[in-house]
Design a protein around this motif. Structure first.
Motif, PDB file in Angstrom:
ATOM      1  N   HIS A 132      11.303  -0.542   5.369  1.00 28.79           N
ATOM      2  CA  HIS A 132      10.273  -0.109   6.325  1.00 28.79           C
ATOM      3  C   HIS A 132      10.190  -1.046   7.526  1.00 28.79           C
ATOM      4  O   HIS A 132       9.799  -0.624   8.619  1.00 28.79           O
ATOM      5  N   CYS A 147       0.844  -1.195   0.000  1.00 24.42           N
ATOM      6  CA  CYS A 147       0.000   0.000   0.000  1.00 24.42           C
ATOM      7  C   CYS A 147       0.883   1.251   0.000  1.00 24.42           C
ATOM      8  O   CYS A 147       2.083   1.192   0.285  1.00 24.42           O
ATOM      9  N   ASP A 148       0.272   2.401  -0.305  1.00 26.72           N
ATOM     10  CA  ASP A 148       1.036   3.647  -0.491  1.00 26.72           C
ATOM     11  C   ASP A 148       1.810   4.085   0.751  1.00 26.72           C
ATOM     12  O   ASP A 148       2.954   4.533   0.651  1.00 26.72           O
ATOM     13  N   SER A 149       1.190   3.968   1.921  1.00 26.86           N
ATOM     14  CA  SER A 149       1.873   4.423   3.147  1.00 26.86           C
ATOM     15  C   SER A 149       3.168   3.643   3.361  1.00 26.86           C
ATOM     16  O   SER A 149       4.196   4.209   3.738  1.00 26.86           O
ATOM     17  N   ARG A 164       5.837   4.708   0.763  1.00 24.66           N
ATOM     18  CA  ARG A 164       6.484   5.992   1.104  1.00 24.66           C
ATOM     19  C   ARG A 164       7.596   5.774   2.122  1.00 24.66           C
ATOM     20  O   ARG A 164       8.672   6.348   2.012  1.00 24.66           O
ATOM     21  N   GLN A 165       7.329   4.917   3.121  1.00 21.33           N
ATOM     22  CA  GLN A 165       8.359   4.661   4.139  1.00 21.33           C
ATOM     23  C   GLN A 165       9.531   3.890   3.552  1.00 21.33           C
ATOM     24  O   GLN A 165      10.671   4.093   3.951  1.00 21.33           O
ATOM     25  N   TYR A 193      -1.229   0.483   8.757  1.00 19.21           N
ATOM     26  CA  TYR A 193      -1.165   1.293   7.526  1.00 19.21           C
ATOM     27  C   TYR A 193      -2.019   0.672   6.415  1.00 19.21           C
ATOM     28  O   TYR A 193      -2.659   1.389   5.646  1.00 19.21           O
ATOM     29  N   LYS A 223      -5.591   1.502   7.138  1.00 21.81           N
ATOM     30  CA  LYS A 223      -5.806   2.922   6.836  1.00 21.81           C
ATOM     31  C   LYS A 223      -5.973   3.145   5.333  1.00 21.81           C
ATOM     32  O   LYS A 223      -6.747   3.986   4.896  1.00 21.81           O
ATOM     33  N   ASP A 224      -5.180   2.405   4.531  1.00 21.84           N
ATOM     34  CA  ASP A 224      -5.215   2.587   3.074  1.00 21.84           C
ATOM     35  C   ASP A 224      -6.315   1.754   2.418  1.00 21.84           C
ATOM     36  O   ASP A 224      -6.367   1.642   1.193  1.00 21.84           O
TER      37      ASP A 224
END
Ligand code: PLP
Length: 439
Positions: free
Chosen positions: A236, A52-54, A57-58, A125, A128-129
């Motif tokens: 991550h 997922c995007d989150s 990003r990490q 995360y 959330k996504d």
């Protein structure tokens, strides 16, 4: 009188508020993941079918500190964080060493290991996504257990591919994962296209983490609203585990402890990274000359016998190529009980730290590590995970080296997990039936 440093504890509010990202401080940035088909650095389009995007990003962040969401911090409390830093007085006396030995107690989590530190963050995360299901691999079962619990907590589904060798050795693990409502398959399985292919070619294989990762990726790519979660190796994951080292630094301040050698076992590198990276950051700045030692299994000795090169993270080629120390992605290690140390490669960040001279590595045999685990059980009363026995073995060897050179030095090691679900390994050890492990 109880000595001040027998067990150094922090309060719940001392759980770190930010993770530490070694990437920001490494003098030479590690080479990026590669798409093996294009020969170009892997972009978001290569990775977004899996993560997922989150999380993505990490994975590529160069920020030094990343805020830990309150929902994650609150739940870290129930993994018994902050974890105590304890002094191994009785082991020191047994060894008759002038060295001081401390250990960080990741075994106190109800999940049995450090894996919950990143499982909570990853499940959070993804929830959330808007992801509804996570797939993953597990070796010994520790990671599958941690992700199963975390997915259940945040209300998403969890499918675990467990390396067949471990699945057969540790049936209790499946029960644990089922209690957290996860679905568990022995890998290679008939659940994925890739698994069926491997089964056809090698029906009697004990499997490997590389194969199980491929199966989990295969399912994540082909099933709706499903992503993949990895328990180690990626940036991550290293990031999320730094709560271990950040707490340890605070505890060492309280105990006025200045470490000369910090040790952790390493399979994919996450408990080592989590424990050592915050201090390696200090070493990069010249603020400590502590030695950092990773203890690996001689069944998969990527850092001591592997090559530093681009290699796939899995056997089937679903992941990008990572720049890492590796035995080769089709390497099948012997089915040692330390299932978490059977990975063919090493985290790119740990590999970079090794390549750039900020740490060292040694490898140990299965019988030697169980012998160390027995000594630890006798002296400290704790049954360590077979993986953690590698760190204990390294700490004992170091303590004996300091004894020979009459140095009053300080060793701090990470006890990554307990071994109460790995008793058949100890049983074989006691019966004198434990196999050698070397490749
Ligand atoms: C998974 C596991 C390991 C190995 O994984 P790393 O990512 O290298 O930390 C070590 N110890 C325990 C108890 C584990 O569960």
């Amino acid at each position: 009188m109880i000595p001040k440093d027998a067990a150094i504890r922090l309060n719940p509010e001392d759980i770190p508020k930010k993770w530490y990202n070694l990437m920001a401080d490494l003098p030479k940035k590690p080479d990026p993941p590669m798409n093996p088909r294009t020969g170009k650095p892997a972009g978001p389009e290569d990775l977004s079918p899996l993560f997922c995007d989150s999380i993505l990003r990490q994975e590529v962040s160069l920020e030094k500190h990343i805020r830990i969401p309150e929902e994650v911090r609150e739940n870290l409390i129930y993994l018994n964080r902050p974890a105590p830093l304890q002094r191994a007085y009785r082991l020191e006396r047994y060894l008759k060493t002038p060295a001081k030995i401390y250990f960080k107690r990741e075994d106190m989590s109800p999940l049995g290991s450090h894996k919950g530190n990143t499982a909570l963050a990853q499940a959070y995360y993804n929830m959330k996504d808007g992801v509804e299901n996570l797939t993953t691999e597990t070796g010994a079962g520790q990671w599958g257990t941690a992700l199963a619990m975390s997915c259940n907590l945040f209300g998403i589904g969890c499918t675990v591919f467990m390396v067949r060798g471990s699945y057969d050795q540790k049936p209790a693990r499946k029960t644990v994962m089922n209690l957290y409502n996860a679905t568990v398959h022995a890998s290679p399985s008939d659940q994925t296209e890739y698994g069926r292919r491997v089964l056809k070619a090698t029906p009697n294989t004990v499997g490997s983490l590389g194969i199980a990762i491929s199966e989990a990726c295969d399912m994540a790519i082909h099933q709706k609203n499903t992503k993949y979660a990895l328990g180690s190796v990626l940036n991550h994951v290293m990031l999320h585990q730094t709560v271990i080292g950040l707490e340890t630094i605070e505890q060492m301040k309280i105990g006025e402890i200045e470490p000369d050698c910090m040790i952790a076992c390493a399979g994919g590198g996450s408990n080592f990274a989590g424990f050592a990276f915050p201090l390696i950051g200090e070493k990069i700045k010249g603020k400590t000359d502590c030695e950092f030692l990773a203890a690996e299994s001689d069944a998969a000795p990527s850092m001591t016998s592997g090559k530093y090169k681009y290699d796939l993270g899995d056997t089937g080629g679903f992941t990008p190529e990572l720049m890492m120390y590796t035995m080769g992605h089709d390497f099948i290690p012997s089915p040692v009980h330390a299932g978490g140390l059977r990975y063919h490669g090493m985290a790119p960040l740990v590999s970079a730290a090794l390549d750039q001279g900020f740490m060292t590595a040694r490898s140990y045999s299965q019988p030697d590590t169980f012998r160390a685990g027995k000594i630890f059980a006798e002296t400290e009363g704790i049954i360590a995970a077979p993986e953690s026995c590698h760190a204990i073995k390294a700490a004992i060897d170091k303590a004996l080296e300091y004894k020979a050179s009459k140095e009053e030095k300080t060793i701090v090691f990470c006890l990554s997990g307990h071994g109460l679900l790995d008793l058949n390994g100890y049983e074989k050890f006691l019966a004198g039936k434990l196999e050698e492990s070397a490749v």
